[in-house]
Design an enzyme around this catalytic site. Structure first.
Site, PDB file in Angstrom:
ATOM      1  N   ASN A 198       0.856  -1.187   0.000  1.00 50.26           N
ATOM      2  CA  ASN A 198       0.000   0.000   0.000  1.00 50.26           C
ATOM      3  C   ASN A 198       0.891   1.237   0.000  1.00 50.26           C
ATOM      4  O   ASN A 198       1.451   1.612   1.024  1.00 50.26           O
ATOM      5  CB  ASN A 198      -0.915  -0.014   1.232  1.00 50.26           C
ATOM      6  N   GLU A 258      10.856   0.709  10.091  1.00 49.27           N
ATOM      7  CA  GLU A 258      11.958   1.278  10.864  1.00 49.27           C
ATOM      8  C   GLU A 258      13.011   1.966  10.013  1.00 49.27           C
ATOM      9  O   GLU A 258      13.752   2.810  10.504  1.00 49.27           O
ATOM     10  CB  GLU A 258      12.585   0.165  11.717  1.00 49.27           C
ATOM     11  N   GLN A 273       4.594   5.489   6.708  1.00 46.71           N
ATOM     12  CA  GLN A 273       5.554   4.890   7.634  1.00 46.71           C
ATOM     13  C   GLN A 273       6.935   5.511   7.456  1.00 46.71           C
ATOM     14  O   GLN A 273       7.647   5.760   8.418  1.00 46.71           O
ATOM     15  CB  GLN A 273       5.663   3.380   7.363  1.00 46.71           C
TER      16      GLN A 273
END
Lengths: 755, 352
Positions: A642, A716, A649
């Site tokens: 997505n 991350e 993120q």
């Protein structure tokens, strides 16, 4: 309480849900307040628990005014080491690999400031809070141990979660000796705290020997076993509901003592008990990113190639448990060098135990690696990007393995182009904006492991042509439920609107841990496999049935698409799932799937996501205030399920990197060791005004080895690279290398004011 | 927090009577008081809620041309009052550089004057603090004091006053209107706040039960509107307290400064009027030389109270900059980042 996302009515592109920038399925629930977070639960007869925290860093509690607390109106119970009911497990035992020693009022010792020393339970939150205050503890205090120079180091056996403390290849000393230039620098990073928007909370309610817990959790099924061990009950007697998490960042993967105490109080008092931490209570008992001192030695030859890289990190941990920031390991997989050493030392301070915090090891380690590489580039007289390209690792520097996929060159190129990197002057202090502010450009390489854990999932095709998919995953705000939903729908050959997705409940198949940037890959693989399994069973029904248009297609196979099975060799012959089930007289058909890394691929290939981050900062030459004015990140992380959520993120990670570089730090009193800024007014994280124009580029990358779906992770990696890029940009603007994070105004004032 | 009595008076007289009782506190929006109570730093036995009192919520221009701001006027309402912001732009800019939009919507003018220091040793009940517990000592001395005072501190207290608003009020010579059991009195804001000396617990001239009913800006302050600015240097772009700030207002006639107002924030236990610096500016041509001299004068008496020597250098640079900004003229529109080093700047203001 809702642990199911309603079936969305959105459109989907024919045949493919993955790849679509769907908005998050839980978005409306969250913005309307309909999403139920743990602390929003108020069962009947609820009691409120508040922990009293130690106000010294080391010593023994000699007195608690229990009578005063009990006398406060509304207080029901005061639990101290004196009267705490027994637990089934020794607090030093570790039921899972993510278990840490914790405080459950086992004795009167104080091991860090903020450690729970009593639990007060009352009819209201206010009464419990005041009861805890009235305990007015007295201590036999010992001097706090804190500071890299104040405490002896030791050689640890492992760092992070079971990673080796020392890894190397080649002869570093010889490499350094052969170098024409050497960079030997020492950097420091402070303790940083997760500060999820949602403070940790739990509501515990017993029914006989079964307990139901509303608590945000990043590893639902694993945690049932961990909670069960404390109470001597089977794991299946523990139900965890964790439909929504207001951020986790690693601190909600590990059980902390307060949760155990709340469950214990609920059993003792036979009433539901809620414990919700205050912000200041999150500074100590629930983990943090441990402080580091990092020493780097780089050798460079005449061509600007590394001859050796030595990264030594001293990581701070608590006096009673070990979690060591594996920062040096960030140097293992990025740059080619004939000699490489990543090693760690440790120090024990009187602090709460550190733990994994978004990009553990890599965030702190890459901050320093990328800063030191910048120093080396300047020493070599090379552009920082050119220097990195000269040291590009074609194979994994640590293991020598081939990479599963590595589109880092494309990241460098695309990022540099978007940023406009070309023409950057080599020397610092050369650029100004129209009002005279100093301008600097810096860059850093981003890298993060692409791991997989273990996950299971179920898929059920139903008579009406819809489906239900289930896995106990965790959505911490990253959008996992949406991405997993998309993958699950593709596994079933259905539009996402036809698929109901259940998650966030420990009674569902084990969705694994939402951490390590591996959740989408792991739980997604399980969901996809479950869908494929259900379709395979459905196909068997159809191809073996004379009445089906697909009869006899066994050899050529069928394709599942948009709720129908098609003969692979003849798209004119097809049948809907509902028709197949109806003819077979079935109300549903189920499939199961697992997600895990293929061991052979793992053995052969090194697997990472890669990226390149470019930063522009402006520094006021007189006042020293620093502002990041542009950030561009280009990332290659396999198949993007997505793009909207993945970008989000990455934005979030890069903003976190900005906070790391310029803002975040726990300030400890040098005498008491106590944290003096345990609140989010004084512990600074970026605010909107700090966040500049940002650009995230998703660089296409096909990785056939990480898993059949080609999914890596993006949770991350955004932090890595960014910290260094910003620090390097500050240097490029000012000529100042602060070498201690966060970089601040006082550092900049060492530059004399221009006349 | 502790149990306390809650009183909602219907008039100022009732409020004063109620707050005359020992260990009482006035409650405005509570944006600071309630936080301190939750942490146990303050434990009043009685809260006297002023927020329902009539007549303290307006901004008026009085016949003598002065402007009177009721104690219950919200920070946001004052800053966004077009007429007020036009007449006293430095006050509006200071207000908008403080806290967050949400806090400004709630916080009151009177409460801003009464806010307590952000010194962590004051907030933290486990630390010694002469302000919180007279005679207990000062753990900020020898502790983490990078943001503490370099002017006006004593051996008993090195905390700084956190307000931005009060710095601008101090520069413009605001008057604090106070009402108590013995009637009404007026105190210039420069005398309203006390230095810590041996009694750091006594922060203002208010006696038991006395309350601020209004703050008045004199008519002559409005004459400085063309050249006034607030500058605040902080550890992030917004939503942070000042490491050093300054409010400046100038009158410039025929190429010379005829009147100068300068007050400093974030560097002293109270909003700090820099009178020597003001005097040094009068008669001088506005420019780098005069501003540098004023900066030196403003910090002539400064000394570090710990690890904060950098604040003296920073403070001087802030003064020089804010004077240059004021000399360049009040901007027509409030910058999107009020008082920020990163707001658009007029040419020539940054040293290059």
């Amino acid at each position: 309480m809702s642990d199911a996302i309603p079936m969305p009515g959105g459109r989907n592109r024919f045949g493919s849900n993955s790849g679509q920038p769907l908005t998050r399925r839980d978005g409306v629930l969250k913005v309307t307040g309909a999403a139920t977070f743990a602390a929003d639960n108020h069962p009947d007869r609820l009691l409120h628990a508040v922990t009293a925290g130690a106000t010294v860093s080391r010593g023994r509690v000699t007195f608690l005014d229990v009578e005063a607390a009990k006398a406060h109106p509304g207080v029901v119970a005061v639990i101290t080491p004196e009267n705490r009911p027994p637990l089934a497990m020794d607090p030093d035992e570790k039921p899972t690999r993510f278990s840490f020693r914790t405080e459950v009022l086992q004795d009167d010792t104080v091991r860090y400031a903020g450690q729970p020393i009593a639990l007060v339970v009352a009819e209201t939150l206010e009464a419990a809070t005041e009861g805890a205050r009235l305990l007015s503890p007295r201590y036999e205090e010992e001097p706090a141990r804190h500071g890299f120079d104040a405490v002896d180091t030791y050689e640890p056996e492992a760092v992070g979660v079971g990673a080796p403390a020392k890894v190397g290849k080649g002869d570093v000393e010889a490499g350094l000796a052969a170098a024409t230039r050497r960079v030997e620098v020492r950097y420091e990073t402070p303790g940083q705290y997760h500060n999820a928007m949602e403070p940790h909370a739990i509501v515990a309610e017993w029914d006989g020997d079964r307990v139901t817990l509303d608590t945000p959790n990043q590893a639902l099924v694993m945690s049932t076993g961990a909670f069960a061990a404390w109470f001597g009950i089977p794991a299946e007697n523990v139900t965890i509901r964790s439909p929504f998490l207001g951020g986790g960042f690693g601190s909600k993967a590990i059980i902390f003592g307060g949760q155990v105490l709340a469950i214990l109080a609920a059993r003792m008092l036979q009433r539901p008990v809620k414990l919700a931490l205050r912000r200041d209570q999150m500074y100590g008992p629930v983990g943090h990113r441990g402080a580091t001192r990092q020493e780097m030695r780089l050798g460079i030859d005449d061509e600007g190639r590394l001859t050796a890289l030595d990264h030594l990190t001293t990581s701070a941990t608590s006096s009673f448990e070990e979690f060591l920031e594996p920062a040096s390991n960030a140097s293992l997989n990025t740059y080619a060098t004939p000699a490489l050493l990543a090693r760690h030392k440790a120090v024990r301070w009187d602090i709460g135990t550190p733990g994994p915090m978004r990009a553990p090891g890599e965030a702190s380690g890459s901050a320093v690696l990328e800063s030191a590489m910048d120093e080396a580039a300047f020493a070599a007289g090379l552009d920082p990007l050119e220097f990195r390209l000269r040291n590009y690792a074609e194979t994994d520097p640590a293991s020598g393995k081939r990479f599963s996929a590595k589109a880092l060159r494309e990241c460098y190129a695309d990022g540099a182009k978007r940023f406009g990197w070309a023409g950057r002057p080599l020397a610092p202090g050369q650029m100004r904006d129209e009002t005279g502010r100093l301008v600097g450009w810096g860059m850093g390489t981003a890298l993060f492991h692409a791991p997989m854990f273990q996950a299971e999932a179920k898929a059920t095709l139903r008579a009406d042509g819809t489906a239900l998919v289930e896995t106990a995953g965790a959505d911490m705000g990253q959008g996992a439920w949406t991405a997993l939903h998309q993958i699950a729908a593709d596994g079933l050959g259905l539009a996402i609107s036809m698929v109901e997705f259940h998650s966030g409940h420990s009674g569902l198949p084990d969705g694994g841990i939402a951490g390590g940037s591996g959740h989408t890959a792991t739980a997604g693989s399980a969901l996809h496999a479950a869908g494929t399994d259900a379709i395979a069973k459905l196909s068997e029904l159809a191809v073996g049935d004379e009445r089906s248009p697909l009869f006899g297609a066994g050899n050529v196979g069928v394709e599942a698409r948009d709720g129908r099975l098609y003969r692979a060799d003849d798209p004119e012959r097809s049948e809907s799932y509902a028709e197949i089930l109806a003819r077979a007289g079935l109300s549903e058909i189920g499939g199961a799937g697992q997600g895990a890394r293929d061991p052979a691929s793992a053995e052969e290939r090194a697997m990472f996501s890669h990226g390149a981050v470019f930063a522009e900062v402006k520094v006021d030459p007189d006042l020293g205030q620093i502002k990041v004015s542009r950030l561009v990140g280009a990332f290659a992380a396999g198949r993007i399920i997505n793009p909207r959520l993945a970008s989000s993120q990455l934005y979030g990670g890069m903003i976190w990197g900005l906070g790391f570089a310029l803002e975040e730090q726990a300030v400890h009193d040098r005498r008491s060791g106590r944290i003096m800024n345990a609140n989010i007014a004084e512990y600074h994280v970026p605010v909107n005004a700090d966040v500049p124009e940002m650009d995230v580029i998703l660089v296409p990358e096909d990785d056939p080895y990480v898993n059949p779906l080609g999914i890596k992770g993006v949770g991350e990696i955004g932090i890595t690279g960014t910290v260094g890029a910003i620090a390097n940009a500050v240097w490029h603007a000012t000529g100042i290398r602060a070498r201690r994070f966060p970089i601040g105004i006082a550092d900049m004032l060492t530059r004399p004011q221009a006349a | 927090m502790n149990l306390f009595e809650y009183v909602r008076p219907a008039s100022v007289a009732e409020a004063i009577a109620a707050a005359g009782e020992p260990n009482s506190a006035y409650l405005g929006a509570g944006t600071n008081l309630l936080d301190l109570m939750k942490g146990g730093a303050l434990t009043p036995a009685r809260l006297v809620d002023l927020t329902h009192l009539p007549d303290l919520g307006s901004i008026e221009t009085l016949p003598d041309g002065s402007t009177r701001i009721g104690a219950l006027v919200k920070n946001a309402a004052l800053a966004h009052d077009t007429d007020f912001a036009k007449r006293f732009p430095v006050v509006a800019e200071a207000l908008l550089s403080g806290a967050s939009a949400q806090l400004r919507n709630a916080a009151t003018v009177g409460g801003n004057l009464m806010q307590r220091t952000r010194c962590p040793y004051f907030t933290d009940t486990a630390s010694a603090c002469n302000k919180r517990q007279p005679g207990s000592g000062c753990d900020a001395i020898g502790g983490e004091n990078r943001s503490h005072a370099v002017l006006g501190w004593s051996e008993n207290c090195i905390a700084v006053h956190p307000s931005d608003f009060c710095v601008a009020l101090t520069a413009l010579g605001a008057i604090v209107e106070i009402e108590g059991t013995t009637g009404r009195r007026e105190v210039p804001i420069t005398e309203f706040f006390l230095l810590p000396g041996d009694t750091p617990e006594k922060e203002t001239v208010l006696e038991a039960g006395e309350m601020i009913v209004a703050v008045r800006l004199p008519a002559e302050a409005a004459k400085l509107a063309a050249n006034q600015r607030y500058l605040k240097v902080r550890e992030r772009t917004s939503y942070a307290f000042a490491l050093a700030s300054a409010a400046a207002a100038l009158t410039i006639e025929n190429g010379a400064i005829t009147e100068a107002r300068l007050a400093l924030g974030g560097v002293a236990p109270k909003p700090w009027r820099a009178s020597e610096a003001e005097a040094a500016l009068v008669g001088k041509a506005p420019g780098k030389e005069a501003f540098a001299a004023a900066a030196e004068a403003a910090f002539a008496e400064a000394k570090p109270s710990g690890d904060n020597a950098y604040k003296i250098e920073l403070g001087k640079r802030v003064v020089a900059r804010v004077l240059a900004m004021a000399a360049a003229g009040t901007p027509e529109r409030m910058p999107a980042l009020p008082a920020s080093a990163f707001a658009p700047l007029p040419e020539g203001v940054v040293n290059v």
